[in-house]
Design a protein around this motif. Structure first.
Motif, PDB file in Angstrom:
ATOM      1  N   TYR A  14       0.836  -1.192   0.000  1.00 61.69           N
ATOM      2  CA  TYR A  14       0.000   0.000   0.000  1.00 61.69           C
ATOM      3  C   TYR A  14       0.872   1.244   0.000  1.00 61.69           C
ATOM      4  O   TYR A  14       1.968   1.253   0.573  1.00 61.69           O
ATOM      5  CB  TYR A  14      -0.938  -0.009   1.203  1.00 61.69           C
ATOM      6  CG  TYR A  14      -1.927  -1.154   1.173  1.00 61.69           C
ATOM      7  CD1 TYR A  14      -2.883  -1.219   0.165  1.00 61.69           C
ATOM      8  CD2 TYR A  14      -1.902  -2.169   2.122  1.00 61.69           C
ATOM      9  CE1 TYR A  14      -3.795  -2.271   0.113  1.00 61.69           C
ATOM     10  CE2 TYR A  14      -2.805  -3.215   2.081  1.00 61.69           C
ATOM     11  CZ  TYR A  14      -3.748  -3.269   1.075  1.00 61.69           C
ATOM     12  OH  TYR A  14      -4.646  -4.308   1.017  1.00 61.69           O
ATOM     13  N   GLY A  15       0.380   2.307  -0.652  1.00 61.52           N
ATOM     14  CA  GLY A  15       1.167   3.514  -0.817  1.00 61.52           C
ATOM     15  C   GLY A  15       0.665   4.662   0.040  1.00 61.52           C
ATOM     16  O   GLY A  15      -0.021   4.471   1.042  1.00 61.52           O
ATOM     17  N   ASN A  16       0.981   5.879  -0.384  1.00 58.89           N
ATOM     18  CA  ASN A  16       0.610   7.055   0.405  1.00 58.89           C
ATOM     19  C   ASN A  16      -0.892   7.330   0.366  1.00 58.89           C
ATOM     20  O   ASN A  16      -1.450   7.892   1.308  1.00 58.89           O
ATOM     21  CB  ASN A  16       1.386   8.288  -0.075  1.00 58.89           C
ATOM     22  CG  ASN A  16       1.234   8.552  -1.561  1.00 58.89           C
ATOM     23  OD1 ASN A  16       1.617   7.728  -2.392  1.00 58.89           O
ATOM     24  ND2 ASN A  16       0.676   9.697  -1.924  1.00 58.89           N
ATOM     25  N   HIS A  17      -1.586   6.911  -0.684  1.00 56.88           N
ATOM     26  CA  HIS A  17      -3.032   7.152  -0.761  1.00 56.88           C
ATOM     27  C   HIS A  17      -3.830   6.145   0.049  1.00 56.88           C
ATOM     28  O   HIS A  17      -4.897   6.479   0.583  1.00 56.88           O
ATOM     29  CB  HIS A  17      -3.511   7.135  -2.221  1.00 56.88           C
ATOM     30  CG  HIS A  17      -3.371   8.448  -2.910  1.00 56.88           C
ATOM     31  ND1 HIS A  17      -4.414   9.329  -3.069  1.00 56.88           N
ATOM     32  CD2 HIS A  17      -2.293   9.051  -3.469  1.00 56.88           C
ATOM     33  CE1 HIS A  17      -3.991  10.415  -3.701  1.00 56.88           C
ATOM     34  NE2 HIS A  17      -2.708  10.263  -3.964  1.00 56.88           N
ATOM     35  N   ASP A  18      -3.365   4.915   0.135  1.00 59.88           N
ATOM     36  CA  ASP A  18      -4.129   3.872   0.847  1.00 59.88           C
ATOM     37  C   ASP A  18      -3.309   3.293   2.003  1.00 59.88           C
ATOM     38  O   ASP A  18      -3.313   2.088   2.253  1.00 59.88           O
ATOM     39  CB  ASP A  18      -4.585   2.777  -0.110  1.00 59.88           C
ATOM     40  CG  ASP A  18      -3.451   2.183  -0.946  1.00 59.88           C
ATOM     41  OD1 ASP A  18      -2.278   2.579  -0.742  1.00 59.88           O
ATOM     42  OD2 ASP A  18      -3.731   1.325  -1.795  1.00 59.88           O
ATOM     43  N   HIS A  19      -2.606   4.156   2.707  1.00 60.21           N
ATOM     44  CA  HIS A  19      -1.700   3.754   3.789  1.00 60.21           C
ATOM     45  C   HIS A  19      -2.431   2.983   4.887  1.00 60.21           C
ATOM     46  O   HIS A  19      -3.671   3.008   4.994  1.00 60.21           O
ATOM     47  CB  HIS A  19      -0.994   4.980   4.365  1.00 60.21           C
ATOM     48  CG  HIS A  19      -1.933   6.024   4.890  1.00 60.21           C
ATOM     49  ND1 HIS A  19      -2.478   5.975   6.147  1.00 60.21           N
ATOM     50  CD2 HIS A  19      -2.440   7.136   4.308  1.00 60.21           C
ATOM     51  CE1 HIS A  19      -3.267   7.014   6.341  1.00 60.21           C
ATOM     52  NE2 HIS A  19      -3.270   7.738   5.227  1.00 60.21           N
ATOM     53  N   LEU A  20      -1.653   2.341   5.744  1.00 60.71           N
ATOM     54  CA  LEU A  20      -2.203   1.430   6.744  1.00 60.71           C
ATOM     55  C   LEU A  20      -2.920   2.136   7.888  1.00 60.71           C
ATOM     56  O   LEU A  20      -3.655   1.499   8.644  1.00 60.71           O
ATOM     57  CB  LEU A  20      -1.076   0.553   7.312  1.00 60.71           C
ATOM     58  CG  LEU A  20      -0.349  -0.333   6.291  1.00 60.71           C
ATOM     59  CD1 LEU A  20       0.795  -1.084   6.970  1.00 60.71           C
ATOM     60  CD2 LEU A  20      -1.310  -1.314   5.635  1.00 60.71           C
ATOM     61  N   SER A  21      -2.729   3.428   8.039  1.00 56.88           N
ATOM     62  CA  SER A  21      -3.366   4.165   9.143  1.00 56.88           C
ATOM     63  C   SER A  21      -4.766   4.641   8.804  1.00 56.88           C
ATOM     64  O   SER A  21      -5.421   5.277   9.636  1.00 56.88           O
ATOM     65  CB  SER A  21      -2.497   5.375   9.540  1.00 56.88           C
ATOM     66  OG  SER A  21      -1.253   4.954  10.041  1.00 56.88           O
ATOM     67  N   GLY A  22      -5.236   4.354   7.602  1.00 61.71           N
ATOM     68  CA  GLY A  22      -6.584   4.763   7.229  1.00 61.71           C
ATOM     69  C   GLY A  22      -7.645   3.997   8.007  1.00 61.71           C
ATOM     70  O   GLY A  22      -7.366   3.004   8.694  1.00 61.71           O
TER      71      GLY A  22
END
Length: 403
Positions: free
Chosen positions: A93-101
């Motif tokens: 996952y990248g900056n748009h769908d990061h794990l902290s979402g």
């Protein structure tokens, strides 16, 4: 020597909202809105038909950190389809769908391996060849550390692949996350670097390949042309990359010469014929139309109605055609007299000395807050500033003027 074949995909941006697009006929909005989903479907269909050994998806699968329910459901079904024919998938996952979402969790099928927030290495055995793949997912949106430093150095006779969602340090065209220098990736000794984050398709290095496939679907005017992914055939010492288009439609610019045209019906027919030829070659497209070779008589004809009227008329004339062509915007090329004025301005600027520049820039340099960040007005600064001005004015002269 074992030869493996895989798909290198990045930046799906599923459920992208397509903000900032105006002048689109209402009956075409669904086609635009669904395009990231349709591009993903095209990818899955290609994989099912061609059966690669595995698939790599390098970040920004989803456009938002909260990952819409619909986008996740579509992705889940796609992964299940690949599982049904035994195709492994590795994703980060990248900056748009990061794990902290904050999103509703889906359980991906067993053929999918997901990289966590720390750099790790996963392995696949393909045709008796051990494949080591290193990568990580963004813990949060802004990853400013050079994460490549945590990737292990390749060893042995195995194939090593790096998955990295990031950008070259110092890149001024895109937000710089997980920055790296090309020589640092080469030094790791990997056989292939599968990059993501930059939406422009490009190969930073050929041996070993360090590659951005670009995003899979254009979403605005700065993402022109065909979009897709790479099918990579790789051995320990050789790589062959084949670009595979996935776009549901493309953004593009089309120029139409108005030479000899003096009546509206002539102009409309000429545009329709040009776009019909374009459609047959390129398929669905959202275009910016540029009218060039404009004389005074033709210019008066065009200026006789508003841009909105011309756009509406063109859109209506193309409405029922398939593949669809949507004229998003209309531009008129600068008359030659305007280009002469630009050239005269450049000539005058070329004669300025430092005192002239200081006079022009005095208000900027007197700004109480901004002036502290400005460079000294020396010879190097003046040369660079003039070159930039020359490039900008040349583009204005070569391109267009909005109605």
């Amino acid at each position: 020597m074992t030869e493996i074949r895989f798909l290198h995909i990045a930046d799906l941006h599923l459920d992208s909202p397509f903000k900032g697009i105006s002048s689109i006929p209402q009956n075409k909005w669904r086609d635009i809105r669904e395009s990231t989903f349709n591009a993903f479907t095209n990818i899955i269909e290609y994989a099912l038909e061609n059966k690669p050994d595995f698939v790599l998806i390098v970040g920004d699968i989803y456009d938002g950190e909260n990952r819409s329910l619909r986008a996740q459901a579509l992705f889940q079904k796609g992964m299940e389809s690949l599982q049904s024919v035994g195709i492994p998938v590795l994703i980060c996952y990248g900056n748009h769908d990061h794990l902290s979402g904050n999103w509703v969790r889906f359980q991906l099928p067993d053929n999918v391996q997901v990289f966590g927030g720390e750099v790790e290495t996963k392995s696949l055995n393909i045709k008796g060849q051990e494949i080591y793949i290193s990568g990580f997912s963004y813990k949060e949106r802004h990853v400013l550390e050079g994460m490549h430093r945590h990737y292990p150095t390749a060893s042995g006779n195995h194939i090593h692949i790096g998955m990295l969602h990031g950008s070259v340090e110092g890149n001024v065209e895109h937000d710089v996350y997980a920055p790296f220098q090309k020589h640092e990736l080469i030094a790791k000794g990997y056989d292939y670097w599968a990059l993501g984050h930059i939406h422009k398709r490009q190969t930073l290095h050929s041996d070993p390949p360090i590659v951005y496939p670009g995003n899979t679907q254009s979403r605005h005017r700065n993402e022109k042309g065909l979009k897709g992914f790479y099918e990579v055939t790789l051995t320990k010492h050789h790589a062959v990359l084949q670009f595979i288009p996935s776009s549901a439609f493309i953004y593009d610019v089309v120029e139409v010469s108005c030479e000899g045209i003096v009546h509206a019906n002539e102009l409309i027919k000429h545009i329709e014929l040009t776009l019909d030829h374009y459609r047959k070659i390129n398929g669905n497209a959202l275009i910016e139309l540029i009218l060039i070779v404009i004389n005074e008589e033709t210019n008066e004809l065009i200026q006789g109605s508003s841009k909105e009227e011309w756009l509406l008329l063109l859109q209506e004339s193309l409405e029922m055609e398939s593949p669809f062509i949507i004229v998003k915007d209309l531009y008129i090329a600068h008359p030659k007299k305007d280009r002469k004025e630009l050239n005269m301005l450049l000539e005058r600027m070329s004669e300025w000395d430092s005192s002239d520049w200081k006079h022009v820039l005095k208000d900027l340099y007197r700004h109480p807050k901004g002036s502290r960040y400005l460079p000294t007005v020396d010879e190097l600064f003046l040369n660079e500033t003039f070159q930039e001005a020359e490039q900008l004015l040349s583009k204005v002269g070569e391109k267009v003027d909005k109605q």
